[in-house]
Design a protein around this motif. Sequence first.
Motif, PDB file in Angstrom:
ATOM      1  N   PRO A  71      50.077  41.769 -15.410  1.00  0.00           N
ATOM      2  CA  PRO A  71      51.478  41.412 -15.654  1.00  0.00           C
ATOM      3  C   PRO A  71      51.667  40.726 -17.014  1.00  0.00           C
ATOM      4  O   PRO A  71      51.002  39.728 -17.313  1.00  0.00           O
ATOM      5  CB  PRO A  71      51.804  40.444 -14.509  1.00  0.00           C
ATOM      6  CG  PRO A  71      50.756  40.690 -13.468  1.00  0.00           C
ATOM      7  CD  PRO A  71      49.531  41.098 -14.212  1.00  0.00           C
ATOM      8  N   ARG A  72      52.563  41.272 -17.809  1.00  0.00           N
ATOM      9  CA  ARG A  72      52.921  40.672 -19.091  1.00  0.00           C
ATOM     10  C   ARG A  72      54.435  40.703 -19.231  1.00  0.00           C
ATOM     11  O   ARG A  72      55.042  41.776 -19.092  1.00  0.00           O
ATOM     12  CB  ARG A  72      52.273  41.436 -20.258  1.00  0.00           C
ATOM     13  CG  ARG A  72      50.760  41.377 -20.278  1.00  0.00           C
ATOM     14  CD  ARG A  72      50.196  42.072 -21.503  1.00  0.00           C
ATOM     15  NE  ARG A  72      50.637  41.414 -22.724  1.00  0.00           N
ATOM     16  CZ  ARG A  72      50.405  41.903 -23.948  1.00  0.00           C
ATOM     17  NH1 ARG A  72      49.746  43.054 -24.094  1.00  0.00           N
ATOM     18  NH2 ARG A  72      50.833  41.259 -25.015  1.00  0.00           N
ATOM     19  N   PRO A  73      55.073  39.598 -19.524  1.00  0.00           N
ATOM     20  CA  PRO A  73      56.537  39.554 -19.582  1.00  0.00           C
ATOM     21  C   PRO A  73      57.080  40.104 -20.898  1.00  0.00           C
ATOM     22  O   PRO A  73      57.669  39.382 -21.719  1.00  0.00           O
ATOM     23  CB  PRO A  73      56.838  38.061 -19.430  1.00  0.00           C
ATOM     24  CG  PRO A  73      55.660  37.380 -20.048  1.00  0.00           C
ATOM     25  CD  PRO A  73      54.472  38.259 -19.716  1.00  0.00           C
ATOM     26  N   GLY A 133      55.335  46.353 -27.375  1.00  0.00           N
ATOM     27  CA  GLY A 133      53.952  45.914 -27.243  1.00  0.00           C
ATOM     28  C   GLY A 133      53.011  46.880 -26.572  1.00  0.00           C
ATOM     29  O   GLY A 133      51.850  46.542 -26.348  1.00  0.00           O
ATOM     30  N   MET A 134      53.476  48.090 -26.237  1.00  0.00           N
ATOM     31  CA  MET A 134      52.622  49.089 -25.602  1.00  0.00           C
ATOM     32  C   MET A 134      52.704  50.408 -26.388  1.00  0.00           C
ATOM     33  O   MET A 134      53.651  50.616 -27.147  1.00  0.00           O
ATOM     34  CB  MET A 134      53.049  49.300 -24.148  1.00  0.00           C
ATOM     35  CG  MET A 134      52.727  48.108 -23.260  1.00  0.00           C
ATOM     36  SD  MET A 134      50.940  47.855 -23.143  1.00  0.00           S
ATOM     37  CE  MET A 134      50.878  46.128 -22.660  1.00  0.00           C
ATOM     38  N   PRO A 135      51.740  51.308 -26.222  1.00  0.00           N
ATOM     39  CA  PRO A 135      51.708  52.515 -27.050  1.00  0.00           C
ATOM     40  C   PRO A 135      52.877  53.450 -26.785  1.00  0.00           C
ATOM     41  O   PRO A 135      53.334  53.593 -25.649  1.00  0.00           O
ATOM     42  CB  PRO A 135      50.374  53.179 -26.672  1.00  0.00           C
ATOM     43  CG  PRO A 135      50.032  52.628 -25.335  1.00  0.00           C
ATOM     44  CD  PRO A 135      50.566  51.229 -25.329  1.00  0.00           C
ATOM     45  N   ALA A 136      53.382  54.040 -27.860  1.00  0.00           N
ATOM     46  CA  ALA A 136      54.393  55.099 -27.835  1.00  0.00           C
ATOM     47  C   ALA A 136      55.775  54.641 -27.401  1.00  0.00           C
ATOM     48  O   ALA A 136      56.686  55.450 -27.312  1.00  0.00           O
ATOM     49  CB  ALA A 136      53.937  56.269 -26.954  1.00  0.00           C
ATOM     50  N   VAL A 137      55.970  53.333 -27.159  1.00  0.00           N
ATOM     51  CA  VAL A 137      57.259  52.887 -26.637  1.00  0.00           C
ATOM     52  C   VAL A 137      58.385  53.054 -27.643  1.00  0.00           C
ATOM     53  O   VAL A 137      59.552  53.176 -27.262  1.00  0.00           O
ATOM     54  CB  VAL A 137      57.189  51.414 -26.175  1.00  0.00           C
ATOM     55  CG1 VAL A 137      56.229  51.268 -25.025  1.00  0.00           C
ATOM     56  CG2 VAL A 137      56.809  50.492 -27.318  1.00  0.00           C
ATOM     57  N   PRO A 170      42.554  49.838 -21.895  1.00  0.00           N
ATOM     58  CA  PRO A 170      42.747  50.742 -20.754  1.00  0.00           C
ATOM     59  C   PRO A 170      43.429  50.085 -19.559  1.00  0.00           C
ATOM     60  O   PRO A 170      44.034  50.767 -18.730  1.00  0.00           O
ATOM     61  CB  PRO A 170      41.331  51.198 -20.391  1.00  0.00           C
ATOM     62  CG  PRO A 170      40.431  50.708 -21.441  1.00  0.00           C
ATOM     63  CD  PRO A 170      41.157  49.752 -22.311  1.00  0.00           C
ATOM     64  N   GLU A 171      43.342  48.766 -19.470  1.00  0.00           N
ATOM     65  CA  GLU A 171      43.973  48.074 -18.345  1.00  0.00           C
ATOM     66  C   GLU A 171      45.502  48.106 -18.431  1.00  0.00           C
ATOM     67  O   GLU A 171      46.187  47.730 -17.480  1.00  0.00           O
ATOM     68  CB  GLU A 171      43.482  46.628 -18.282  1.00  0.00           C
ATOM     69  CG  GLU A 171      41.998  46.513 -17.960  1.00  0.00           C
ATOM     70  CD  GLU A 171      41.527  45.074 -17.906  1.00  0.00           C
ATOM     71  OE1 GLU A 171      42.081  44.246 -18.658  1.00  0.00           O
ATOM     72  OE2 GLU A 171      40.614  44.782 -17.117  1.00  0.00           O
ATOM     73  N   TYR A 172      46.026  48.554 -19.568  1.00  0.00           N
ATOM     74  CA  TYR A 172      47.480  48.653 -19.739  1.00  0.00           C
ATOM     75  C   TYR A 172      47.992  50.085 -19.534  1.00  0.00           C
ATOM     76  O   TYR A 172      49.122  50.401 -19.900  1.00  0.00           O
ATOM     77  CB  TYR A 172      47.881  48.182 -21.140  1.00  0.00           C
ATOM     78  CG  TYR A 172      47.591  46.728 -21.412  1.00  0.00           C
ATOM     79  CD1 TYR A 172      47.658  45.781 -20.399  1.00  0.00           C
ATOM     80  CD2 TYR A 172      47.230  46.304 -22.689  1.00  0.00           C
ATOM     81  CE1 TYR A 172      47.392  44.439 -20.654  1.00  0.00           C
ATOM     82  CE2 TYR A 172      46.974  44.966 -22.958  1.00  0.00           C
ATOM     83  CZ  TYR A 172      47.049  44.046 -21.942  1.00  0.00           C
ATOM     84  OH  TYR A 172      46.785  42.731 -22.196  1.00  0.00           O
ATOM     85  N   ARG A 173      47.174  50.950 -18.935  1.00  0.00           N
ATOM     86  CA  ARG A 173      47.579  52.340 -18.764  1.00  0.00           C
ATOM     87  C   ARG A 173      48.868  52.481 -17.970  1.00  0.00           C
ATOM     88  O   ARG A 173      49.656  53.398 -18.212  1.00  0.00           O
ATOM     89  CB  ARG A 173      46.460  53.138 -18.072  1.00  0.00           C
ATOM     90  CG  ARG A 173      45.351  53.593 -19.007  1.00  0.00           C
ATOM     91  CD  ARG A 173      44.473  54.641 -18.314  1.00  0.00           C
ATOM     92  NE  ARG A 173      43.816  54.075 -17.132  1.00  0.00           N
ATOM     93  CZ  ARG A 173      42.577  53.594 -17.114  1.00  0.00           C
ATOM     94  NH1 ARG A 173      41.853  53.611 -18.218  1.00  0.00           N
ATOM     95  NH2 ARG A 173      42.036  53.119 -16.019  1.00  0.00           N
ATOM     96  N   ASP A 174      49.090  51.583 -17.002  1.00  0.00           N
ATOM     97  CA  ASP A 174      50.312  51.730 -16.175  1.00  0.00           C
ATOM     98  C   ASP A 174      51.562  51.446 -17.014  1.00  0.00           C
ATOM     99  O   ASP A 174      52.627  52.019 -16.729  1.00  0.00           O
ATOM    100  CB  ASP A 174      50.235  50.833 -14.931  1.00  0.00           C
ATOM    101  CG  ASP A 174      49.799  49.411 -15.214  1.00  0.00           C
ATOM    102  OD1 ASP A 174      49.556  49.073 -16.402  1.00  0.00           O
ATOM    103  OD2 ASP A 174      49.697  48.630 -14.251  1.00  0.00           O
ATOM    104  N   TYR A 175      51.479  50.608 -18.030  1.00  0.00           N
ATOM    105  CA  TYR A 175      52.628  50.410 -18.927  1.00  0.00           C
ATOM    106  C   TYR A 175      52.916  51.707 -19.688  1.00  0.00           C
ATOM    107  O   TYR A 175      54.073  52.105 -19.850  1.00  0.00           O
ATOM    108  CB  TYR A 175      52.340  49.298 -19.939  1.00  0.00           C
ATOM    109  CG  TYR A 175      52.313  47.905 -19.372  1.00  0.00           C
ATOM    110  CD1 TYR A 175      53.479  47.137 -19.345  1.00  0.00           C
ATOM    111  CD2 TYR A 175      51.138  47.326 -18.903  1.00  0.00           C
ATOM    112  CE1 TYR A 175      53.445  45.834 -18.848  1.00  0.00           C
ATOM    113  CE2 TYR A 175      51.092  46.047 -18.406  1.00  0.00           C
ATOM    114  CZ  TYR A 175      52.256  45.307 -18.374  1.00  0.00           C
ATOM    115  OH  TYR A 175      52.235  44.027 -17.889  1.00  0.00           O
TER     116      TYR A 175
END
Length: 271
Positions: A118-120, A224-228, A264-269
């Motif tokens: 979780p990251r806000p 803060g996440m890829p491709a956003v 890789p732990e941010y894949r769900d974002y």
Amino acid sequence: RRGPAAIRLASNTWKQDPRVSLADVLGELGPEPVGPAGPLRIAHIVNPFTAAKGSAHARAQAATLASMRRAKGLAGDGLVVDLVAVRHVDDVLPGLDDFIMAPPLTRTVLDLASFAMPRPLPIMFDILERGVKASPDADLIVYTNVDINVAPHFYATLQALWSRGITSTTIGKRIVTQSYEADGAGALWPLAAADLGDGHRGFDCFVFPRRDFDSFVPSLACVGMPAVDRSLLYNMVAQAERMALLTNVQMTYHFGNDRDWSNPEYRDYYR
């Protein structure tokens, strides 16, 4: 053999070949159409946040805000620059008296979904909507990540591009050594701004007319996440009169290339 200076991606959009100069791109696009005459007002939107004192985030953010102030001070005649900060309601940010403080953000991506880590993180279009409203008289909107430094000639260069009829653009950052970052906003900034660094393929600096924003279709992508940022890019292409994706210009720079978002732990974002 060198290809064209600017690759035409759509009827209104060109991409600079990273091996050629800006002058070559402008020559290929031609002198027409000429942009509007008269003063230009630029609103530069960033999303500062509370960072731990002495942390890499705090140093990078301080350097970015200082670079924006320097560039504004060198903007010159016929150019007005509004520095706009869009913060979350829980963030306390002293020392921004020279920024326009937009209405604060009240939600994060955690209000929309659950994630393994979780990251806000804020929603990109929440930032844009508040920032645009905070500078209602702006002609041109700039949106950058808060770790993207701008060169002293940044706003003056945007004014020159506008005068050549380039109404929308993305600007590829240069990656400079992280050793400059230890100095934060201090005396080493001229070295960081002068360093050619290495090119970067991502998108983190967007420039578009204020009038185009009313026709954008917002997304729920967080920063803060890829491709956003792709949803903003596609909106810009759909609305632009004349757009250039600049890949080989010395206008913005970033300290190092940590790629925290690639964890890789941010894949769900990303999904």
